[in-house]
Scaffold this motif. Structure first.
Motif, PDB file in Angstrom:
ATOM      1  N   LEU A   1      25.681  14.330  49.238  1.00 13.39           N
ATOM      2  CA  LEU A   1      25.658  15.748  49.887  1.00 13.39           C
ATOM      3  C   LEU A   1      24.851  16.732  49.108  1.00 13.39           C
ATOM      4  CD1 LEU A   1      29.482  15.949  50.987  1.00 13.39           C
ATOM      5  CD2 LEU A   1      27.404  15.182  52.332  1.00 13.39           C
TER       6      LEU A   1
ATOM      7  N   THR B   1      34.560  16.525  51.535  1.00 13.08           N
ATOM      8  CA  THR B   1      34.516  18.329  51.997  1.00 13.08           C
ATOM      9  C   THR B   1      35.789  18.791  52.095  1.00 13.08           C
ATOM     10  OG1 THR B   1      34.173  17.854  54.153  1.00 13.08           O
ATOM     11  CG2 THR B   1      32.290  17.711  53.126  1.00 13.08           C
TER      12      THR B   1
ATOM     13  N   THR C   1      35.342  20.504  42.909  1.00 14.15           N
ATOM     14  CA  THR C   1      33.835  20.584  42.701  1.00 14.15           C
ATOM     15  C   THR C   1      33.094  21.017  41.472  1.00 14.15           C
ATOM     16  OG1 THR C   1      34.082  21.950  44.733  1.00 14.15           O
ATOM     17  CG2 THR C   1      32.196  22.531  43.335  1.00 14.15           C
TER      18      THR C   1
ATOM     19  N   TYR D   1      26.483  20.140  43.812  1.00 15.20           N
ATOM     20  CA  TYR D   1      27.425  20.170  45.180  1.00 15.20           C
ATOM     21  C   TYR D   1      27.988  21.320  45.285  1.00 15.20           C
ATOM     22  CZ  TYR D   1      30.878  19.409  48.776  1.00 15.20           C
ATOM     23  OH  TYR D   1      31.839  19.553  49.916  1.00 15.20           O
TER      24      TYR D   1
ATOM     25  N   GLY E   1      29.087  22.737  48.569  1.00 11.02           N
ATOM     26  CA  GLY E   1      29.747  22.543  49.677  1.00 11.02           C
ATOM     27  C   GLY E   1      29.353  23.580  50.772  1.00 11.02           C
TER      28      GLY E   1
ATOM     29  N   ARG F   1      27.352  20.331  58.116  1.00  9.59           N
ATOM     30  CA  ARG F   1      28.321  19.601  58.327  1.00  9.59           C
ATOM     31  C   ARG F   1      28.068  18.132  58.163  1.00  9.59           C
ATOM     32  NH1 ARG F   1      29.794  21.913  64.023  1.00  9.59           N
ATOM     33  NH2 ARG F   1      27.345  21.746  64.024  1.00  9.59           N
TER      34      ARG F   1
END
Length: 294
Positions: A63, A90, A98, A112, A114, A118
């Motif tokens: 991601l 997620t 995180t 990352y 977030g 999506r």
């Protein structure tokens, strides 16, 4: 429409037909995908049992790569296990998680946040973004006469019901009907196939597969959206037949859609499927003529 694309490990090896059919189908539907550069295994179902930080860091890395190289794009994932692993990250990425994954990713210069696109399953994109009407408009081989059993499996819908009801899923049915095919009425489209029990408790998994195949009696083909489900229903079907089930063809959904969009069996790698019955092949040949593929 454009998406970041994460094929995952199985689509590069045991489920290469899932990958090729997905890419070819999306091209016919004018959906653009760009593969996430340097993606790696998401940990599948094993990493968490070995190390929870590893189970978080592996999907977070992918991601983070999508955030860096393909900012703003939703991330399309055909593999249900990969989809679930990334979606779970997620949902679990609190401040502590995180910070933990970013500490592990720091050596690569990755972060990352977030805040990227999506995580989306292929069925979600096909049923909601593209939609059955757009699929129907591109059909060049109507699959009239084919009875199709939609098999969702577990991981695309559970435990996060993002785009469908896990107890009464319906997202595949309008897509199947858009192809001109008939939906097989059954109640086992969301029942577990046994998943990795096929490696650890084979008798239990074969009983699950046999029950699904029995419920599919009257269908010409089962279509799946999960490489694990496909393997159990397809590769282990001959062993499950000994439990009283009848043979039925098993395809990935993008293979079936691709055939209706004019792709040839060779272009969706149908030769890779093990449970292709003569009756399915015969009925497929009787469907409307496909447009010549250049």
């Amino acid at each position: 429409m454009k998406y970041a694309y994460y094929p995952g490990c199985s689509l590069q090896e045991s489920a290469v037909e899932f990958d090729q059919a997905t890419r070819a189908m999306l091209e016919r539907l004018d959906v653009e995908i760009e593969e996430i550069p340097d993606w790696t295994c998401c940990g599948a179902s094993a990493a968490d049992s070995v190390s929870q930080p590893l189970g978080h860091a592996l999907p977070a890395r992918n991601l983070a790569l999508a955030e860096k190289h393909l900012p703003g794009l939703d991330i399309l994932m055909p593999c249900a296990a990969c989809y679930l692993n990334h979606l779970k990250l997620t949902r679990q990425a609190t401040g502590a998680v995180t910070r933990e994954v970013n500490h592990l990713l720091a050596d690569e210069g990755l972060t990352y946040s977030g805040k990227g696109g999506r995580v989306r399953h292929l069925l979600d994109v096909l049923s909601r973004d593209v939609g059955p009407d757009a699929v129907k408009a591109r059909v060049t081989r109507e699959l009239s006469g084919l009875v199709v059993a939609p098999y969702y499996g577990c991981q695309a819908l559970r435990p996060y019901p993002v785009f469908d009801d896990p107890e009464h899923p319906r997202s595949m049915e309008p897509v199947i009907e858009a192809l001109g095919a008939t939906v097989h009425p059954w109640r086992r489209g969301n029942v577990c196939c046994g998943a990795s029990l096929m490696a650890t408790h084979k008798d239990a998994a074969l009983a699950s597969v046999s029950a699904i195949l029995k419920a599919a009696a009257g269908a010409d083909v089962i279509v799946t959206v999960c490489s694990m489900c496909q393997m159990n229903l397809d590769a282990y079907q001959s062993q499950a037949l000994g439990h009283g089930a009848s043979a039925v063809a098993v395809l990935y959904l993008p293979q079936l859609v691709g055939l209706a969009l004019g792709l040839s069996p060779r272009e969706v790698l149908m030769e890779k499927n093990l449970a292709i019955t003569p009756s399915f092949t015969s009925k497929l040949e009787q469907t409307g003529s496909a447009r010549a593929v250049s």
